[in-house]
Motif scaffolding. Structure first.
Motif, PDB file in Angstrom:
ATOM      1  N   ARG A   6      40.672  48.742  17.300  1.00 15.37           N
ATOM      2  CA  ARG A   6      39.652  47.974  16.580  1.00 15.37           C
ATOM      3  C   ARG A   6      39.941  46.473  16.642  1.00 15.37           C
ATOM      4  O   ARG A   6      39.030  45.663  16.827  1.00 15.37           O
ATOM      5  N   ASN A  42      31.974  45.037  29.607  1.00 12.73           N
ATOM      6  CA  ASN A  42      32.761  44.697  28.424  1.00 12.73           C
ATOM      7  C   ASN A  42      32.636  43.217  28.066  1.00 12.73           C
ATOM      8  O   ASN A  42      32.587  42.859  26.884  1.00 12.73           O
ATOM      9  N   ASN A  78      31.314  42.461  24.448  1.00  8.69           N
ATOM     10  CA  ASN A  78      32.250  41.797  23.543  1.00  8.69           C
ATOM     11  C   ASN A  78      31.733  40.418  23.128  1.00  8.69           C
ATOM     12  O   ASN A  78      31.925  39.988  21.987  1.00  8.69           O
ATOM     13  N   LEU A  94      28.941  40.847  20.475  1.00  7.81           N
ATOM     14  CA  LEU A  94      29.518  41.178  19.173  1.00  7.81           C
ATOM     15  C   LEU A  94      30.165  39.937  18.558  1.00  7.81           C
ATOM     16  O   LEU A  94      29.975  39.654  17.362  1.00  7.81           O
ATOM     17  N   PRO A 102      31.780  48.432  14.673  1.00  7.16           N
ATOM     18  CA  PRO A 102      31.231  48.926  15.941  1.00  7.16           C
ATOM     19  C   PRO A 102      32.112  50.025  16.516  1.00  7.16           C
ATOM     20  O   PRO A 102      33.276  50.179  16.132  1.00  7.16           O
ATOM     21  N   LYS A 103      31.550  50.787  17.450  1.00  5.51           N
ATOM     22  CA  LYS A 103      32.290  51.883  18.072  1.00  5.51           C
ATOM     23  C   LYS A 103      32.939  51.396  19.366  1.00  5.51           C
ATOM     24  O   LYS A 103      32.266  51.152  20.364  1.00  5.51           O
ATOM     25  N   TRP A 104      34.274  51.278  19.314  1.00  3.97           N
ATOM     26  CA  TRP A 104      35.026  50.854  20.494  1.00  3.97           C
ATOM     27  C   TRP A 104      35.367  52.048  21.367  1.00  3.97           C
ATOM     28  O   TRP A 104      35.552  53.164  20.865  1.00  3.97           O
ATOM     29  N   ARG A 105      35.457  51.823  22.658  1.00  4.23           N
ATOM     30  CA  ARG A 105      35.955  52.863  23.553  1.00  4.23           C
ATOM     31  C   ARG A 105      37.430  53.115  23.241  1.00  4.23           C
ATOM     32  O   ARG A 105      38.160  52.160  22.924  1.00  4.23           O
ATOM     33  N   LEU A 161      33.068  48.232  24.173  1.00  5.47           N
ATOM     34  CA  LEU A 161      32.337  49.015  23.179  1.00  5.47           C
ATOM     35  C   LEU A 161      31.663  50.220  23.805  1.00  5.47           C
ATOM     36  O   LEU A 161      31.156  50.149  24.928  1.00  5.47           O
ATOM     37  N   LYS A 162      31.650  51.330  23.070  1.00  5.89           N
ATOM     38  CA  LYS A 162      30.920  52.517  23.513  1.00  5.89           C
ATOM     39  C   LYS A 162      29.429  52.290  23.382  1.00  5.89           C
ATOM     40  O   LYS A 162      28.639  52.736  24.214  1.00  5.89           O
ATOM     41  N   GLU A 163      29.030  51.655  22.306  1.00  5.75           N
ATOM     42  CA  GLU A 163      27.620  51.374  22.061  1.00  5.75           C
ATOM     43  C   GLU A 163      27.514  50.187  21.130  1.00  5.75           C
ATOM     44  O   GLU A 163      28.473  49.832  20.439  1.00  5.75           O
ATOM     45  N   LEU A 164      26.362  49.570  21.090  1.00  6.72           N
ATOM     46  CA  LEU A 164      26.124  48.426  20.205  1.00  6.72           C
ATOM     47  C   LEU A 164      24.624  48.363  19.874  1.00  6.72           C
ATOM     48  O   LEU A 164      23.876  47.578  20.435  1.00  6.72           O
TER      49      LEU A 164
END
Length: 415
Positions: free
Chosen positions: A28, A261, A265, A268, A397-400, A408-411
């Motif tokens: 994270r 990425n 990134n 975000l 957010p959902k990180w890989r 991020l996996k998704e945003l």
């Protein structure tokens, strides 16, 4: 975290490990841990991996550029994971990447593709990149919602690298739907048997597809990298079939992963720093410098590997020949010795930004100029065309679940 690495970490007084790269908290936000590493253990020995972790900017820059450090893939991979790792098809293939080679093989392989990434050829791609970005926005603008990763950041570099490799448009849906699972292969901890099996299966699928593409480009040559490399392979002296396959897979993966990425990134970071977002929207001419700051602030690539080719001393620590040296690029980019003005703060007007995010020396990223251009066009166009875009959840957010490739996996976002 893997027990082998757990026993190798150095701990602070509070008994928290300084380096725990697959913990949810670290994934994270790794930057507080980097601060502790630079302060308490700037050259951290990880005995279980026969390696050292370098976190200061000056030390990382030295390793990236000094000829006393090389790639020596066989030594590195066997010392990290044991000699049995080379029995795995995916690890054998990675050993043929130009990224893992030392001269003269690195020089030979890089020389076959470098012309496709010259500044002029990259800049000539700008109209095509602009058209792809506009099309991606056109697809979703009427919906009022999109996932900034799958609907936007992912589509652009995948289409660009498909064009460069001569992948037919009829085949591209395969790549849009493919799971992005390869990042774990680069992480500095051994994979589980299930993860290795998954990686081998994914590699076999990629290998099968690209062999079909090679056959197509032998029958129907085009103005693309695959045709160029197939012809070099057919010449018999410049490229083996195994090298051809491995390096096309590398070019495809590297050609989109880091850019996805970078864009995700950056978006975000902007939405977590609304003052910087508003400043950039009000003055889009700041975008080139902002791109450098995004690269520095939250790098797509957090770590790169080298091997000491002779006994070397870094930061007062003696590193024996043959040991792994892992450069924490994300930490180097936040080093207050280089960025004394609040390095953990996003500042798109920061002067003299020189991120190490693309590596250095002979292995400096071939696609650095292309990644910068893709990010510049993508972010400029998005801020211009959807100025009221809002990210649904900037705090969680959902990180890989990977460390070396940070993204991020998704945003999800709306407007």
């Amino acid at each position: 975290m893997n027990e082998q690495l757990q026993g190798a970490t150095t701990q602070t007084a509070s008994a928290q490990p300084l380096f725990n790269p697959l913990s949810p908290d670290f994934i994270r936000d790794p930057y507080p841990s980097y601060d502790k590493l630079r302060t308490h253990a700037p050259v951290l020995h990880l005995p279980a991996l026969n390696g050292y972790l370098v976190s200061r900017n000056a030390d990382a820059a030295l390793v990236l550029r000094d000829k006393r450090f090389g790639k020596d893939y066989v030594t590195r991979i066997t010392r990290r994971f044991g000699p049995e790792a080379l029995n795995e098809p995916v690890y054998r293939a990675m050993g043929r990447w130009m990224l893992t080679q030392d001269p003269p093989d690195h020089t030979r392989l890089r020389g076959l593709v470098v012309k496709a990434f010259t500044a002029r050829r990259v800049e000539d791609m700008r109209p095509k990149i602009q058209a792809i970005v506009d099309d991606s926005i056109d697809r979703v603008i009427g919906q009022g919602r999109m996932d900034l990763i799958s609907d936007f950041a992912f589509r652009l570099p995948v289409i660009v690298i498909c064009d460069m490799l001569g992948i037919p448009e009829t085949d591209r849906e395969i790549f849009f739907k493919r799971e992005r699972t390869g990042g774990r292969l680069l992480d500095p901890v051994p994979l589980s048997r299930a993860e290795i099996d998954e990686a081998n299966a994914a590699h076999a699928n990629s290998e099968a597809y690209f062999q079909r593409l090679f056959d197509l480009r032998r029958r129907e040559p085009g103005d693309d990298l695959t045709t160029q490399l197939v012809q070099a392979e057919e010449a018999g002296s410049k490229l083996s079939n195994e090298e051809l396959t491995a390096n096309i897979i590398l070019l495809f993966g590297a050609g989109h992963e880091t850019t996805v990425n970078l864009i995700g990134n950056a978006l975000l970071a902007l939405h977590r720093n609304p003052d910087q977002l508003e400043l950039l929207k009000s003055n889009l001419s700041l975008m080139p410098n902002a791109i450098e700051e995004f690269l520095r602030y939250d790098s797509s690539v957090q770590l790169t590997y080298h091997v000491a080719m002779e006994d070397v001393e870094i930061g007062g620590v003696k590193i024996p020949q043959g040991d792994n040296v892992m450069c924490l690029l994300g930490s180097a980019n936040h080093d207050p010795a280089v960025y004394p003005d609040h390095p953990d703060r996003l500042d798109i007007t920061r002067p003299n930004v020189r991120p190490l995010s693309f590596g250095g020396g002979i292995h400096f990223c071939l696609g650095a100029q292309l990644a910068r251009l893709e990010a510049e066009v993508a972010l400029t166009t998005l801020l211009r065309r959807i100025p009221n875009l809002r990210i649904d959840d900037v705090e969680n957010p959902k990180w890989r679940p990977t460390f070396v490739l940070r993204g991020l996996k998704e945003l999800p976002a709306s407007w």
